[in-house]
Design a protein around this motif. Structure first.
Motif, PDB file in Angstrom:
ATOM      1  N   ARG A 305      -2.074   3.345  -6.068  1.00 23.04           N
ATOM      2  CA  ARG A 305      -0.687   3.569  -6.462  1.00 23.04           C
ATOM      3  C   ARG A 305      -0.156   2.296  -7.108  1.00 23.04           C
ATOM      4  O   ARG A 305      -0.446   1.193  -6.622  1.00 23.04           O
ATOM      5  N   ILE A 306       0.604   2.449  -8.169  1.00 24.89           N
ATOM      6  CA  ILE A 306       1.195   1.271  -8.807  1.00 24.89           C
ATOM      7  C   ILE A 306       2.716   1.436  -8.803  1.00 24.89           C
ATOM      8  O   ILE A 306       3.244   2.538  -8.967  1.00 24.89           O
ATOM      9  N   SER A 307       3.420   0.319  -8.616  1.00 24.24           N
ATOM     10  CA  SER A 307       4.878   0.352  -8.532  1.00 24.24           C
ATOM     11  C   SER A 307       5.430  -1.027  -8.903  1.00 24.24           C
ATOM     12  O   SER A 307       4.735  -2.043  -8.796  1.00 24.24           O
ATOM     13  N   ARG A 308       6.690  -1.037  -9.310  1.00 24.78           N
ATOM     14  CA  ARG A 308       7.313  -2.314  -9.649  1.00 24.78           C
ATOM     15  C   ARG A 308       7.743  -3.070  -8.396  1.00 24.78           C
ATOM     16  O   ARG A 308       7.817  -4.292  -8.407  1.00 24.78           O
ATOM     17  N   GLU A 309       8.058  -2.340  -7.332  1.00 24.34           N
ATOM     18  CA  GLU A 309       8.471  -2.967  -6.085  1.00 24.34           C
ATOM     19  C   GLU A 309       7.336  -2.880  -5.068  1.00 24.34           C
ATOM     20  O   GLU A 309       6.572  -1.911  -5.060  1.00 24.34           O
ATOM     21  N   PHE A 318      -1.077  -5.529  -3.270  1.00 23.92           N
ATOM     22  CA  PHE A 318      -1.386  -6.801  -3.916  1.00 23.92           C
ATOM     23  C   PHE A 318      -0.720  -6.858  -5.288  1.00 23.92           C
ATOM     24  O   PHE A 318      -0.646  -5.847  -5.999  1.00 23.92           O
ATOM     25  N   PRO A 319      -0.257  -8.035  -5.697  1.00 23.93           N
ATOM     26  CA  PRO A 319       0.351  -8.163  -7.022  1.00 23.93           C
ATOM     27  C   PRO A 319      -0.717  -8.092  -8.114  1.00 23.93           C
ATOM     28  O   PRO A 319      -1.872  -8.482  -7.910  1.00 23.93           O
ATOM     29  N   ALA A 320      -0.308  -7.587  -9.281  1.00 29.37           N
ATOM     30  CA  ALA A 320      -1.245  -7.469 -10.406  1.00 29.37           C
ATOM     31  C   ALA A 320      -0.455  -7.453 -11.708  1.00 29.37           C
ATOM     32  O   ALA A 320       0.761  -7.245 -11.725  1.00 29.37           O
ATOM     33  N   MET A 321      -1.173  -7.659 -12.795  1.00 28.84           N
ATOM     34  CA  MET A 321      -0.597  -7.621 -14.132  1.00 28.84           C
ATOM     35  C   MET A 321      -1.251  -6.470 -14.902  1.00 28.84           C
ATOM     36  O   MET A 321      -2.467  -6.287 -14.860  1.00 28.84           O
ATOM     37  N   ASN A 345      -9.184  -0.604 -12.226  1.00 26.33           N
ATOM     38  CA  ASN A 345      -8.730   0.565 -12.966  1.00 26.33           C
ATOM     39  C   ASN A 345      -7.966   1.468 -12.010  1.00 26.33           C
ATOM     40  O   ASN A 345      -8.444   1.770 -10.906  1.00 26.33           O
ATOM     41  N   ALA A 346      -6.776   1.901 -12.427  1.00 26.48           N
ATOM     42  CA  ALA A 346      -5.976   2.849 -11.661  1.00 26.48           C
ATOM     43  C   ALA A 346      -5.628   4.018 -12.567  1.00 26.48           C
ATOM     44  O   ALA A 346      -5.282   3.825 -13.742  1.00 26.48           O
ATOM     45  N   SER A 347      -5.733   5.233 -12.061  1.00 29.64           N
ATOM     46  CA  SER A 347      -5.386   6.413 -12.858  1.00 29.64           C
ATOM     47  C   SER A 347      -4.181   7.107 -12.247  1.00 29.64           C
ATOM     48  O   SER A 347      -4.069   7.218 -11.023  1.00 29.64           O
ATOM     49  N   GLN A 348      -3.287   7.542 -13.102  1.00 26.08           N
ATOM     50  CA  GLN A 348      -2.062   8.209 -12.674  1.00 26.08           C
ATOM     51  C   GLN A 348      -1.912   9.500 -13.468  1.00 26.08           C
ATOM     52  O   GLN A 348      -2.040   9.510 -14.696  1.00 26.08           O
ATOM     53  N   GLU A 363       3.343  -5.857 -17.687  1.00 27.66           N
ATOM     54  CA  GLU A 363       4.291  -5.856 -16.569  1.00 27.66           C
ATOM     55  C   GLU A 363       3.624  -6.418 -15.316  1.00 27.66           C
ATOM     56  O   GLU A 363       2.433  -6.188 -15.072  1.00 27.66           O
ATOM     57  N   GLU A 364       4.394  -7.111 -14.516  1.00 22.22           N
ATOM     58  CA  GLU A 364       3.943  -7.532 -13.195  1.00 22.22           C
ATOM     59  C   GLU A 364       4.298  -6.425 -12.206  1.00 22.22           C
ATOM     60  O   GLU A 364       5.466  -6.040 -12.081  1.00 22.22           O
ATOM     61  N   ILE A 365       3.299  -5.918 -11.537  1.00 25.07           N
ATOM     62  CA  ILE A 365       3.503  -4.752 -10.667  1.00 25.07           C
ATOM     63  C   ILE A 365       2.794  -4.993  -9.332  1.00 25.07           C
ATOM     64  O   ILE A 365       2.173  -6.049  -9.105  1.00 25.07           O
ATOM     65  N   TRP A 366       2.859  -3.998  -8.456  1.00 25.50           N
ATOM     66  CA  TRP A 366       2.116  -4.002  -7.196  1.00 25.50           C
ATOM     67  C   TRP A 366       1.138  -2.838  -7.213  1.00 25.50           C
ATOM     68  O   TRP A 366       1.476  -1.725  -7.643  1.00 25.50           O
ATOM     69  N   VAL A 367      -0.084  -3.090  -6.778  1.00 30.36           N
ATOM     70  CA  VAL A 367      -1.074  -2.037  -6.610  1.00 30.36           C
ATOM     71  C   VAL A 367      -1.344  -1.893  -5.116  1.00 30.36           C
ATOM     72  O   VAL A 367      -1.513  -2.894  -4.408  1.00 30.36           O
ATOM     73  N   SER A 368      -1.358  -0.655  -4.638  1.00 32.84           N
ATOM     74  CA  SER A 368      -1.515  -0.425  -3.199  1.00 32.84           C
ATOM     75  C   SER A 368      -2.320   0.838  -2.956  1.00 32.84           C
ATOM     76  O   SER A 368      -2.519   1.661  -3.859  1.00 32.84           O
ATOM     77  N   TRP A 369      -2.792   0.982  -1.727  1.00 33.87           N
ATOM     78  CA  TRP A 369      -3.523   2.195  -1.337  1.00 33.87           C
ATOM     79  C   TRP A 369      -3.496   2.351   0.176  1.00 33.87           C
ATOM     80  O   TRP A 369      -3.243   1.405   0.916  1.00 33.87           O
ATOM     81  N   GLY A 370      -3.775   3.569   0.623  1.00 35.14           N
ATOM     82  CA  GLY A 370      -3.789   3.873   2.041  1.00 35.14           C
ATOM     83  C   GLY A 370      -4.979   3.268   2.751  1.00 35.14           C
ATOM     84  O   GLY A 370      -6.025   2.991   2.131  1.00 35.14           O
TER      85      GLY A 370
END
Length: 379
Positions: A305-309, A318-321, A345-348, A363-370
């Motif tokens: 999952r990717i999000s700005r917050e 974790f933070p990512a670009m 690689n993240a797919s949405q 963009e500077e974003i956050w990548v996360s997962w369960g």
């Protein structure tokens, strides 16, 4: 030591307990000093649509040719329907084989191409024509019976070859890259036709393919091959979600892989310190491992999952670009760079036609997962 829990409740293929229809035992095939098939043992059951999946040179086609009788095992034993195939020529086996090239006779009509094998076997003409008519109806080619192969589309020629192989009513049909000559859209449509035909007839199919999506779509079970060996056998969800090794995880689908070392090993969770990610990965189930052990953690792009917050209460965030965005129509693929330099690689899925405020380049974003979304691999 914690024991791994099967969090997805995936089960191995245990639909039956009867005797295997095909039994391959300790089979090896050498060509001089080259070992094409290396001590393979495999059971396949009646009515399965089994796929042998692997890259070029892995031995899958050689194994298929040994089943067909075109090659002889250097060592080992092959049984079909309880009968040892040693010394039995291809023309006497209860099998038929469909090749990628189709090998249709250009001067013959569809009807005559399909009937050719029956004529060679001396089947009486009235019976042969009835069987040809039945099989052409099944593959939806009865309207094209009088046409020549060059008057057909690629998908239609593929179905003619399939009809010719099935009209002799083999117990086992062997298909070597049967859809490889078709374009992507037609290949996808034909996969479902092939499944319907196999289910209608109940004939056991073994399909050789290098296309992982094709294997996932077609098969009851998949046997993944590498360097002449079967490295994992299982149903498609088991192969995809619970690969036995980094090779299988990487070959079957796309995966982001991290190396790391176990820092906490508890009954219901473990933690993995990974320089690749610049932190610790939390795994929300037990794994058969020990503190300090080196292993690998894999996560599929669609699980991210990717999000700005930064997500609240996220165990793995974790933070990512964002470096690149590829729009694929039904989905977008994001190429993300972590502070460590590791690229993910993240797919949405693209739910809306005109989505506003979507995440874009640089963009500077956050990548996360369960915590149960990934896979822990020890080999």
């Amino acid at each position: 030591m914690a024991q791994e829990q099967n969090v997805a409740n995936a089960k191995p293929w245990i639909a039956r307990t009867d005797t295997p229809f095909i039994r391959i035992t300790d089979v090896t095939k050498r060509f001089g000093d080259f070992v094409a098939v290396d001590n393979v043992s495999l059971d396949i059951y009646k009515g399965e649509l089994f796929c042998l999946l692997g890259g070029s040179g892995c031995g899958k086609s050689t194994l298929l040719r040994m089943l067909a009788g075109f090659e002889t095992p250097t060592e080992g034993r092959i049984e079909i329907d309880g009968q040892n195939m040693a010394g039995i020529p291809a023309y006497s086996r209860p099998t038929n084989m469909m090749f990628q090239s189709y090998a249709l006779f250009p001067h013959m009509s569809v009807e005559k191409n399909v009937a050719y094998g029956l004529r060679r076997d001396g089947v009486p003409k009235p019976e042969a024509m009835e069987r040809v008519a039945d099989i052409l109806k099944l593959v939806q080619l009865e309207r094209f019976a009088r046409r020549k192969p060059d008057q057909l589309s690629g998908g239609q020629r593929q179905r003619v070859a399939l009809a010719r192989a099935l009209v002799k009513r083999p117990k086992l049909l062997l298909l070597d890259e049967p859809l490889g000559a078709l374009d992507k859209k037609l290949r996808e449509e034909t996969q479902f036709e092939l499944i319907k035909i196999q289910e209608t007839l109940g004939v056991t199919f073994i399909v050789v393919t290098h296309d992982q999506e094709e294997a996932m779509t077609l098969s009851t079970r998949i046997g993944v091959m590498d360097a002449g060996r079967i490295v994992q056998v299982g149903e498609p969800p088991e192969i995809y979600e619970h690969p036995s090794s980094r090779f299988v995880a990487d070959f079957v689908g796309s995966v982001n892989m991290f190396s790391g070392r176990v820092t906490d090993d508890e009954a219901d969770y473990i933690r993995i310190a990974s320089p690749d990610i610049g932190g610790e990965i939390h795994v929300g189930h037990g794994v058969e491992c020990s503190p300090g052990q080196e292993l690998w953690y894999g996560i599929r792009p669609e699980k991210l999952r990717i999000s700005r917050e930064k997500p609240e209460n996220a165990q793995n965030a974790f933070p990512a670009m964002v470096e690149e965005v590829a729009y694929m129509g039904d989905m977008s693929i994001y190429r993300l760079r972590l502070p460590s330099g590791k690229v993910l690689n993240a797919s949405q899925t693209n739910f809306l036609r005109h989505a506003e405020d979507t995440i874009s380049w640089d963009e500077e974003i956050w990548v996360s997962w369960g915590d149960i979304a990934g896979m822990v691999l020890t080999q």
